[in-house]
Scaffold this motif. Structure first.
Motif, mmCIF file in Angstrom:
data_model
loop_
_atom_site.group_PDB
_atom_site.id
_atom_site.type_symbol
_atom_site.label_atom_id
_atom_site.label_comp_id
_atom_site.label_asym_id
_atom_site.label_seq_id
_atom_site.Cartn_x
_atom_site.Cartn_y
_atom_site.Cartn_z
ATOM 1 N N HIS A 1 14.868 -11.968 -8.949
ATOM 2 C CA HIS A 1 14.929 -10.669 -9.634
ATOM 3 C C HIS A 1 14.857 -9.467 -8.695
ATOM 4 C CE1 HIS A 1 13.683 -13.201 -13.217
ATOM 5 N NE2 HIS A 1 14.836 -12.657 -13.553
ATOM 6 N N LEU A 2 14.592 -9.690 -7.408
ATOM 7 C CA LEU A 2 14.616 -8.556 -6.476
ATOM 8 C C LEU A 2 15.941 -8.493 -5.697
ATOM 9 C CD1 LEU A 2 10.943 -8.546 -5.103
ATOM 10 C CD2 LEU A 2 11.973 -7.001 -6.771
ATOM 11 N N GLN A 3 16.912 -9.299 -6.117
ATOM 12 C CA GLN A 3 18.209 -9.262 -5.425
ATOM 13 C C GLN A 3 19.049 -8.057 -5.840
ATOM 14 O OE1 GLN A 3 20.493 -12.864 -5.590
ATOM 15 N NE2 GLN A 3 18.792 -14.143 -4.915
ATOM 16 N N ARG A 4 18.798 -7.596 -7.049
ATOM 17 C CA ARG A 4 19.626 -6.520 -7.608
ATOM 18 C C ARG A 4 18.672 -5.641 -8.410
ATOM 19 N NH1 ARG A 4 25.247 -5.976 -8.784
ATOM 20 N NH2 ARG A 4 25.649 -5.429 -10.940
ATOM 21 N N ILE A 5 18.383 -4.429 -7.923
ATOM 22 C CA ILE A 5 17.355 -3.617 -8.580
ATOM 23 C C ILE A 5 17.853 -2.199 -8.878
ATOM 24 C CG2 ILE A 5 15.422 -4.908 -7.558
ATOM 25 C CD1 ILE A 5 15.026 -2.599 -5.580
ATOM 26 N N GLY A 6 17.299 -1.644 -9.949
ATOM 27 C CA GLY A 6 17.579 -0.251 -10.306
ATOM 28 C C GLY A 6 16.255 0.480 -10.454
ATOM 29 N N LEU A 7 16.153 1.652 -9.871
ATOM 30 C CA LEU A 7 14.898 2.395 -9.900
ATOM 31 C C LEU A 7 14.815 3.273 -11.151
ATOM 32 C CD1 LEU A 7 12.300 3.192 -8.259
ATOM 33 C CD2 LEU A 7 13.633 5.129 -7.392
ATOM 34 N N ALA A 8 13.648 3.241 -11.770
ATOM 35 C CA ALA A 8 13.358 4.153 -12.887
ATOM 36 C C ALA A 8 11.952 4.693 -12.681
ATOM 37 C CB ALA A 8 13.463 3.419 -14.217
ATOM 38 N N ASN A 9 11.607 5.722 -13.444
ATOM 39 C CA ASN A 9 10.277 6.311 -13.287
ATOM 40 C C ASN A 9 9.637 6.573 -14.631
ATOM 41 O OD1 ASN A 9 12.332 7.896 -11.324
ATOM 42 N ND2 ASN A 9 10.453 7.334 -10.268
ATOM 43 N N GLN A 10 8.325 6.489 -14.660
ATOM 44 C CA GLN A 10 7.588 7.150 -15.735
ATOM 45 C C GLN A 10 7.854 8.644 -15.522
ATOM 46 O OE1 GLN A 10 3.509 5.758 -16.141
ATOM 47 N NE2 GLN A 10 2.873 7.848 -16.646
ATOM 48 N N THR A 11 8.145 9.371 -16.566
ATOM 49 C CA THR A 11 8.642 10.744 -16.397
ATOM 50 C C THR A 11 7.624 11.701 -15.785
ATOM 51 O OG1 THR A 11 7.950 11.190 -18.656
ATOM 52 C CG2 THR A 11 10.273 10.645 -18.325
ATOM 53 N N THR A 12 6.347 11.321 -15.784
ATOM 54 C CA THR A 12 5.309 12.259 -15.362
ATOM 55 C C THR A 12 4.733 11.954 -13.983
ATOM 56 O OG1 THR A 12 3.788 10.912 -16.633
ATOM 57 C CG2 THR A 12 4.589 12.911 -17.688
ATOM 58 N N MET A 13 5.396 11.098 -13.228
ATOM 59 C CA MET A 13 4.863 10.773 -11.901
ATOM 60 C C MET A 13 5.106 11.927 -10.927
ATOM 61 S SD MET A 13 3.516 7.934 -12.533
ATOM 62 C CE MET A 13 3.094 7.009 -11.061
ATOM 63 N N LEU A 14 4.463 11.819 -9.772
ATOM 64 C CA LEU A 14 4.635 12.835 -8.737
ATOM 65 C C LEU A 14 6.049 12.694 -8.163
ATOM 66 C CD1 LEU A 14 2.796 14.979 -7.494
ATOM 67 C CD2 LEU A 14 2.160 13.305 -5.761
ATOM 68 N N MET A 15 6.831 13.752 -8.283
ATOM 69 C CA MET A 15 8.238 13.637 -7.914
ATOM 70 C C MET A 15 8.417 13.228 -6.450
ATOM 71 S SD MET A 15 11.247 16.428 -7.983
ATOM 72 C CE MET A 15 10.457 17.326 -6.702
ATOM 73 N N THR A 16 7.607 13.827 -5.569
ATOM 74 C CA THR A 16 7.773 13.513 -4.143
ATOM 75 C C THR A 16 7.495 12.028 -3.879
ATOM 76 O OG1 THR A 16 5.503 14.285 -3.865
ATOM 77 C CG2 THR A 16 7.241 15.813 -3.266
ATOM 78 N N GLU A 17 6.525 11.478 -4.604
ATOM 79 C CA GLU A 17 6.208 10.062 -4.409
ATOM 80 C C GLU A 17 7.337 9.177 -4.957
ATOM 81 O OE1 GLU A 17 2.042 7.904 -4.453
ATOM 82 O OE2 GLU A 17 2.737 8.209 -6.481
ATOM 83 N N SER A 18 7.880 9.558 -6.115
ATOM 84 C CA SER A 18 8.992 8.786 -6.687
ATOM 85 C C SER A 18 10.187 8.781 -5.743
ATOM 86 C CB SER A 18 9.421 9.381 -8.038
ATOM 87 O OG SER A 18 8.456 9.141 -9.009
ATOM 88 N N MET A 19 10.467 9.945 -5.168
ATOM 89 C CA MET A 19 11.607 10.023 -4.248
ATOM 90 C C MET A 19 11.357 9.164 -3.010
ATOM 91 S SD MET A 19 12.558 14.035 -4.650
ATOM 92 C CE MET A 19 13.651 14.075 -3.270
ATOM 93 N N ALA A 20 10.118 9.216 -2.515
ATOM 94 C CA ALA A 20 9.794 8.422 -1.324
ATOM 95 C C ALA A 20 9.921 6.932 -1.612
ATOM 96 C CB ALA A 20 8.372 8.753 -0.856
ATOM 97 N N ILE A 21 9.477 6.517 -2.793
ATOM 98 C CA ILE A 21 9.579 5.099 -3.159
ATOM 99 C C ILE A 21 11.044 4.692 -3.286
ATOM 100 C CG2 ILE A 21 9.163 3.514 -5.106
ATOM 101 C CD1 ILE A 21 6.369 4.813 -5.341
ATOM 102 N N GLY A 22 11.845 5.589 -3.858
ATOM 103 C CA GLY A 22 13.282 5.315 -3.945
ATOM 104 C C GLY A 22 13.889 5.095 -2.563
ATOM 105 N N GLU A 23 13.509 5.945 -1.619
ATOM 106 C CA GLU A 23 14.048 5.815 -0.257
ATOM 107 C C GLU A 23 13.581 4.510 0.395
ATOM 108 O OE1 GLU A 23 16.390 7.602 1.235
ATOM 109 O OE2 GLU A 23 16.503 8.621 -0.694
ATOM 110 N N MET A 24 12.321 4.151 0.147
ATOM 111 C CA MET A 24 11.791 2.904 0.723
ATOM 112 C C MET A 24 12.575 1.694 0.202
ATOM 113 S SD MET A 24 7.708 3.672 0.259
ATOM 114 C CE MET A 24 7.121 2.060 0.786
ATOM 115 N N LEU A 25 12.786 1.657 -1.116
ATOM 116 C CA LEU A 25 13.486 0.511 -1.711
ATOM 117 C C LEU A 25 14.937 0.466 -1.247
ATOM 118 C CD1 LEU A 25 11.988 0.753 -5.307
ATOM 119 C CD2 LEU A 25 11.613 -1.117 -3.693
#
Ligand code: SF4
Length: 390
Positions: free
Chosen positions: A231-255
């Motif tokens: 299940h980690l071969q093909r992934i799509g990023l989503a967020n809880q709408t109220t998370m810290l935007m900078t952290e969400s973006m950083a996690i997106g870049e990491m993945l």
């Protein structure tokens, strides 16, 4: 039998406008906005963030809850749980005989087709919705459009064979609802809370590893039958709408970087996709508090909102990175000029701090509030600060 569902109000807007204004409006806040978001009195100056308080989704949810009570005065009206994460607003609704299915002794099993159930702004799980449908009760659906947008995307991920990796809190109602949408659409999901957990996921993506150890860490945050090798071969990023935007973006870049290392840049699109699901209201409030901190020389920050409010907690995190910050749930937490009751960043409970307010000379306080905090509470907090300082 399918439920009757109200999604666009209950034609009672005019009937409840007066009580909503009386309950949540603040003349002081209106004056302050007209005065360039600054309040001055004696030695006190308060700078209010230019975006704060009720977001469009919360505003609508509270409005619909009042409309529901007004439209069905003789029927039992339920909320699935807190309509928004603000104790003041929830207590007001209890006072109007709106019942909470999350309370002890209340269960979905006791619902009848004559009952009315209000779904909160952050949505409910697919399973819960099916239970209400089975009963056939009337539903008032206040699920925010920004949450529906996330659901649309995780459903698309599922249809295209991507696992939804959700940056969120696994215990939060919105994240649970979003995860249930992925599963109901035939997909898998994994919830990551922060960049530390995302780093562990990235390690597995790059190098593989011990699936059992992975599941021991993430099992409760993943869909049933989750297989990290698959299940980690093909992934799509989503967020809880109220998370810290900078952290969400950083996690997106990491993945994205991990998937690039694993599959190569040429094949990246087949293995990784993303879209921005931090809602604009959350982002605006985060941006406004950053601007306030950059533009004003404040002695301290006060952040008002429920302790279980994700967006409020993230506003407090932003403030605490550069200023002494007090996250309070209510103006009553301003105990005296010597004492304040608040929840420190990352702590589970409240503490009382002494000597929190400069006792002489000019004092400048920055103020903001979460998306579930009504204006009257912010106004009351300013009035109390004024009394303490002057
Ligand atoms: S915080 Fe955003 S997603 Fe949540 S209710 Fe408000 S506008 Fe909607």
């Amino acid at each position: 039998m399918p439920s009757l569902i109200f999604r666009k109000g209950l034609e009672m807007k005019g009937a409840v406008a007066g009580i909503l204004a009386e309950s949540y409006h603040s003349t002081l806040i209106e004056q302050l906005k007209a005065n360039d978001f600054v309040y001055t009195s004696g030695r006190l100056t308060v700078h209010l963030a230019r975006e704060f308080g009720f977001c469009y989704g919360v505003d609508r949810a509270v409005d619909y809850a009042y409309q529901a009570r007004s439209r069905f005065p003789d029927r039992r009206v339920f909320l699935t749980g807190e309509i928004i994460h603000n104790p003041h607003v929830n207590e007001k609704l209890r006072g109007m005989d709106v019942r909470f299915l999350s309370d002890p002794g209340e269960t979905v099993d006791t619902l009848t087709p004559a009952d009315v159930v209000i779904l909160p702004a952050f949505g409910v799980t697919v399973q819960m919705l099916q239970q209400f449908d089975a009963v056939g009760c009337t539903l008032v659906d206040t699920t925010c459009g920004s949450v529906l947008n996330v659901w649309k995307n995780v459903k698309r991920y599922a249809a295209q064979g991507y696992t939804s990796v959700i940056h969120g809190k696994v215990w939060h109602e919105e994240t649970q609802a979003t995860a249930s949408q992925a599963v109901a659409s035939g997909g898998a999901y994994l919830v990551v809370y922060n960049d530390c957990e995302a780093g562990d996921v990235c390690d597995f993506i790059r190098r593989g590893g011990d699936s059992a150890a992975f599941l021991a860490q993430f099992g409760k945050a993943a869909s049933d039958g989750f297989d990290p090798d698959l299940h980690l071969q093909r992934i799509g990023l989503a967020n809880q709408t109220t998370m810290l935007m900078t952290e969400s973006m950083a996690i997106g870049e990491m993945l994205k970087a991990a998937m690039t290392d694993r599959w190569g840049i040429a094949d990246l699109a087949a293995h990784y996709t993303a879209f921005d699901t931090i809602c604009s209201a959350t982002q605006d409030r985060q941006d406004a508090v950053v601007s306030l901190l950059q533009e004003q020389q404040v002695d301290l920050m006060v952040v008002i909102g429920g302790y279980n409010s994700s967006n409020t907690a993230n506003l407090a995190r932003i403030c605490a990175a550069s200023k002494p910050t007090f996250h309070i749930s209510d103006p009553d937490c301003l105990l005296s000029r010597d004492e304040i009751r608040h929840r420190p960043i990352g702590a589970k409970g409240e503490v009382v701090t002494t000597n929190w307010l400069p006792l002489s000379g000019p004092v400048t306080i920055g103020l903001t509030s979460g998306a579930s905090t009504p204006d009257n509470l912010v106004g009351a907090a300013i009035a109390t600060l004024d009394a303490f300082c002057n």
